[in-house]
Design an enzyme around this catalytic site. Structure first.
Site, PDB file in Angstrom:
ATOM      1  N   CYS A   1      18.451 -27.096  -1.899  1.00 36.21           N
ATOM      2  CA  CYS A   1      17.710 -27.006  -0.638  1.00 36.21           C
ATOM      3  C   CYS A   1      18.681 -26.698   0.502  1.00 36.21           C
ATOM      4  CB  CYS A   1      16.991 -28.331  -0.396  1.00 36.21           C
ATOM      5  SG  CYS A   1      16.357 -28.488   1.275  1.00 36.21           S
TER       6      CYS A   1
ATOM      7  N   GLU B   1       3.855   1.710  -1.289  1.00 38.75           N
ATOM      8  CA  GLU B   1       4.414   2.038  -2.603  1.00 38.75           C
ATOM      9  C   GLU B   1       3.326   2.530  -3.558  1.00 38.75           C
ATOM     10  OE1 GLU B   1       7.119  -0.747  -5.133  1.00 38.75           O
ATOM     11  OE2 GLU B   1       7.958  -0.018  -3.258  1.00 38.75           O
TER      12      GLU B   1
ATOM     13  N   LYS C   1      -6.399   9.181  11.553  1.00 35.09           N
ATOM     14  CA  LYS C   1      -5.605   7.980  11.308  1.00 35.09           C
ATOM     15  C   LYS C   1      -4.549   7.801  12.393  1.00 35.09           C
ATOM     16  CE  LYS C   1      -6.131   6.048   7.502  1.00 35.09           C
ATOM     17  NZ  LYS C   1      -6.097   5.983   6.205  1.00 35.09           N
TER      18      LYS C   1
ATOM     19  N   ASP D   1       0.851  -1.198   0.000  1.00 32.27           N
ATOM     20  CA  ASP D   1       0.000   0.000   0.000  1.00 32.27           C
ATOM     21  C   ASP D   1       0.880   1.239   0.000  1.00 32.27           C
ATOM     22  OD1 ASP D   1      -2.484  -1.287   2.333  1.00 32.27           O
ATOM     23  OD2 ASP D   1      -1.848  -1.903   0.330  1.00 32.27           O
TER      24      ASP D   1
ATOM     25  N   GLU E   1     -18.796  -3.170   8.032  1.00 34.17           N
ATOM     26  CA  GLU E   1     -17.425  -3.447   7.624  1.00 34.17           C
ATOM     27  C   GLU E   1     -17.171  -4.938   7.816  1.00 34.17           C
ATOM     28  OE1 GLU E   1     -16.155  -0.736   6.501  1.00 34.17           O
ATOM     29  OE2 GLU E   1     -14.003  -1.089   6.315  1.00 34.17           O
TER      30      GLU E   1
HETATM   31  S1  IVH Z   1     -18.302   5.888   8.405  1.00 32.20           S
HETATM   32  C1  IVH Z   1     -20.218   8.642   5.555  1.00 32.20           C
HETATM   33  N1  IVH Z   1     -17.469   4.333  10.331  1.00 32.20           N
HETATM   34  O1  IVH Z   1     -13.497   3.587   6.523  1.00 32.20           O
HETATM   35  C2  IVH Z   1     -19.877   7.401   6.256  1.00 32.20           C
HETATM   36  N2  IVH Z   1     -16.462   4.128   8.204  1.00 32.20           N
HETATM   37  O2  IVH Z   1     -12.332   5.944   4.684  1.00 32.20           O
HETATM   38  C3  IVH Z   1     -18.487   6.988   5.989  1.00 32.20           C
HETATM   39  N3  IVH Z   1     -14.758   2.379   8.092  1.00 32.20           N
HETATM   40  O3  IVH Z   1     -14.940   3.212   3.418  1.00 32.20           O
HETATM   41  C4  IVH Z   1     -18.089   5.802   6.683  1.00 32.20           C
HETATM   42  N4  IVH Z   1     -14.934   1.716  10.179  1.00 32.20           N
HETATM   43  O4  IVH Z   1     -15.234   1.282   4.929  1.00 32.20           O
HETATM   44  C5  IVH Z   1     -17.335   4.681   9.038  1.00 32.20           C
HETATM   45  N5  IVH Z   1     -16.842   3.000  12.130  1.00 32.20           N
HETATM   46  C6  IVH Z   1     -16.725   3.353  10.851  1.00 32.20           C
HETATM   47  C7  IVH Z   1     -15.805   2.718  10.001  1.00 32.20           C
HETATM   48  C8  IVH Z   1     -15.697   3.138   8.672  1.00 32.20           C
HETATM   49  C9  IVH Z   1     -14.319   1.528   9.024  1.00 32.20           C
HETATM   50  C10 IVH Z   1     -14.248   2.444   6.702  1.00 32.20           C
HETATM   51  C11 IVH Z   1     -15.321   2.485   5.669  1.00 32.20           C
HETATM   52  C12 IVH Z   1     -14.967   3.611   4.744  1.00 32.20           C
HETATM   53  C13 IVH Z   1     -13.627   4.020   5.189  1.00 32.20           C
HETATM   54  C14 IVH Z   1     -13.562   5.515   5.098  1.00 32.20           C
END
Ligand code: IVH
Length: 673
Positions: A411, A36, A317, A34, A179
């Protein structure tokens, strides 16, 4: 560089990104990290910023997800499946809050919900009158792929809502966003098993989950430990806040994160960020951050979007668990099937509180694709409890003294020549008496899910192999007290106990013995299927590829793996030796006294049945002399059609195969026309 040359560089980069995107999103088989890939995208964005006139619709920067894979049907989402803007620090987060407070001053009094940001895959789950009817991937946010059959295999997905004993009424229509992911523990277990079986391991839980959901065969998806957490109602949300939505989802029977937390205001959110950071390691699944959401959904919605990102929520993040260190050496491990796997010896380095000294390098192609050299400063990633892996070298830190790596031609254990098979990346030691393989094979043979020989651990296995007391797995049944007493650490009692557990293992059922043989790809579940169909090892030995492929879940690879295994002299000898040692289980087969009215006919079953269970219909057809296969082919005579059929229905129509109902099947079998 003149413009023409830069333009062709740009085109090349675009093609490369398209290719990597395709490997990742369509094939689920990435050949780049990811890290790269993101770097390439940044470079592309830079070039596009300098030359906006070059940007066309097909640029990878112009879409937020991959085009749907062709094998699944496309489905339009009822509302856009949005993504999230990222913040990387508290400063970014405060800036977001200030920005949105300017858009709408009600934000100043807003309350919030914070949830873990699960590193998985979005699923869009449709419920009609409380029944799960459609499951779709995110795709490009507008259109996704129908993977209903695959999602149905995930046990955490409720097939009917609300759950029993709920006083809620099923809504007419409900679309939920969740998810899908694999927990760290389950992922570890999956890889341990693969390693034990001498197979290639998976890189990380996310790619494994993605790859699993893209399988065309739901049977294979079912074998993957996928799970979900739900967090959004996409359409027809009766609730006005995110907190109530989570509670509603939970009450309906969806799994919802128990870590989601309500905060009365933004200051409270900020004050708890440290706590979330500290929590990260303890979360049983991979998270790449937290999501901060305005609780009031109306307010959130009214704030609008920036591109595809809603303003009312943001992802903070976590810092990546990636560090750099020196690659001191590359060594090679020999697995049970003789597969050679390279791994990195590192200058010890701390990642997320753990000292890492070794990391996987996946396979030899990976080393050459990434041009990883001994002496390089490399990036290492450790995601949760997953085995750390080498992402790649940091090229601008090269001194020139680094040594390109040559895969071994022999080997590392027995020093015989290694071989590569067409279509496979792996190299194998094919010497059947290589001690490394014998040790791994023996370890598997005695293990709990195989012959379950109590008291024999890896240490004793190594002793038995290195002292040449066991050269073939069946030799374990020729051990005597005298022989065992020659081993270091063995006294009368220990030798006696060992012989007792060896003797006890002689009457293990057929499926255990098949599993113990260590045939490539044949683990516990496949062995059980085989034992159900073949009465003993002789019958299995005689099976041909076509016969084996009729078994549910057996494709050409597994079928050939079995047939090939029985072609090897050493393996035939092993089977003979097991027989003479008295290890010869016979599995009673179902004997049916039904007339063989379906004899010579091949059936495939699809959809939800009303009169039979899946196993029941198979038994029924077999009892009347017919054969059941898992896949439709030109050889199929009938497709038995249930409700909500899968892709087999279309395949059968395409091949002009007769399609019958369960009742018609009964008529065929029992003759009541
Ligand atoms: S909310 C408008 N909540 O993160 C609603 N997303 O970069 C947007 N994700 O594609 C999503 N956990 O797949 C939300 N608790 C969570 C989440 C979540 C993982 C993922 C989701 C989304 C990405 C956003």
């Amino acid at each position: 560089m003149e413009t023409n040359a830069i333009f062709s560089e740009y085109e090349k980069l675009k093609r490369e990104i398209h290719y990597h995107n395709y490997r990742y999103h369509v094939l689920d088989n990435p050949v780049t990290s990811d890290f790269e890939f993101d770097r390439m995208l940044v470079e592309l964005r830079q070039l596009e910023a300098e030359h906006p006139e070059w940007v066309t619709e097909d640029s990878p920067t112009q879409r937020s997800g991959a085009a749907p894979a062709e094998q699944f049907n496309k489905v339009s989402h009822p509302a856009p499946i949005l993504s999230l803007a990222n913040a990387f620090s508290e400063i970014d987060l405060r800036a977001w809050y200030e920005r949105i407070a300017k858009v709408d001053e009600r934000v100043n009094n807003a309350d919030f919900v914070v949830e873990p940001k699960i590193d998985g895959l979005t699923l869009v789950l449709h419920y009609t009158k409380g029944i799960f009817t459609l499951g779709v991937t995110r795709g490009n946010g507008e259109v996704g792929e129908d993977i209903t059959a695959n999602i149905r295999t995930i046990r955490a997905v409720p097939l009917k809502i609300p759950v029993e004993n709920s006083n809620l009424v099923a809504p007419d229509k409900l679309v939920v966003r969740a998810e899908a992911f694999i927990t760290k523990k389950e992922f570890g277990k999956l890889n341990d098993q693969l390693l034990k079986d001498g197979e290639k391991t998976y890189q990380n839980p996310r790619n494994t989950a993605a790859g699993s959901l893209r399988q065309l065969d739901p049977g294979l998806v079912a074998a993957r430990p996928l799970t979900i957490l739900a967090y959004t109602v996409v359409t027809e949300n009766p609730k006005h806040t995110q907190w109530e939505t989570l509670e509603y989802l939970k009450a309906l029977g969806f799994p919802v994160s128990d870590l989601a937390t309500y905060y009365r205001n933004f200051d409270e959110v900020i004050s708890q960020i440290g706590k979330w950071n500290a929590l990260r390691e303890e979360i049983p699944y991979e998270v790449d951050g937290i999501v901060i959401k305005i609780n009031d959904l109306k307010l959130s919605e009214s704030l609008g979007f920036v591109g595809k990102d809603p303003r009312g929520a943001i992802a903070l993040k976590f810092p990546a668990q990636e560090v750099s260190t020196t690659l001191k050496d590359i060594r090679v491990n020999v697995g049970r099937t003789g597969v050679l796997t390279p791994y990195a010896i590192l200058e010890p380095v701390k990642i997320g509180g753990v000292i890492v000294k070794q990391a996987t390098l996946h396979n030899f192609d990976y080393i050459s694709d990434k041009d990883i050299r001994v002496g390089d400063i490399v990036m290492i990633k450790r995601a949760g409890e997953v085995i750390p892996y080498v992402i790649g070298p940091i090229l601008d830190q090269r001194k020139g003294t680094e040594q390109p790596y040559q895969p071994p031609q022999t080997c590392p254990v027995c020093h015989q020549k290694v071989e590569n098979f067409a279509g496979e990346v792996a190299w194998y030691c094919v010497n059947s008496s290589c001690p490394a393989q014998l040790i791994r094979n023996l370890e598997h043979f005695v293990s709990r899910q195989a012959m379950d020989i109590e008291g024999v651990g890896i240490k004793i296995v190594e002793q038995l192999a290195s002292e040449r007391l066991v050269e073939n797995m069946a030799d374990i049944y020729q051990l005597t007290k005298e022989k065992l007493l020659t081993l270091e650490g063995f006294a009368d009692k220990k030798a006696g106990n060992l012989l007792t557990s060896i003797a006890n293992s002689k009457n293990r059922p057929l499926d255990r013995v098949i599993n113990a043989l260590g045939i490539r790809g044949i683990g516990e579940a496949a062995s059980q299927e085989l034992a159900r169909r073949f009465e003993d090892l002789d019958a299995l030995k005689k099976a041909d590829v076509d016969q084996l492929m009729e078994i549910e879940g057996f494709g050409p690879n597994l079928a050939e793996s079995i047939v090939d295994w029985f072609k090897v002299d050493k393996n035939i000898k092993l089977v003979d030796n097991l027989r003479s040692a008295g290890v010869w289980p016979v599995q009673a087969q179902r004997i049916s006294n039904k007339p063989k009215t379906l004899s010579g006919k091949k059936f495939v079953v699809t959809g939800t049945l009303s009169e039979f269970t899946r196993d029941g219909i198979k038994e029924y057809i077999t009892d009347y002399g017919g054969k059941v296969s898992d896949s439709v082919s030109a050889k199929t005579d009938y497709l038995v059609l249930g409700d909500n059929p899968g892709s087999k229905h279309g395949q059968a129509l395409g091949l002009g195969i007769k399609i019958i109902t369960e009742t018609e099947l009964r008529c065929l079998a029992e003759g009541n026309f």
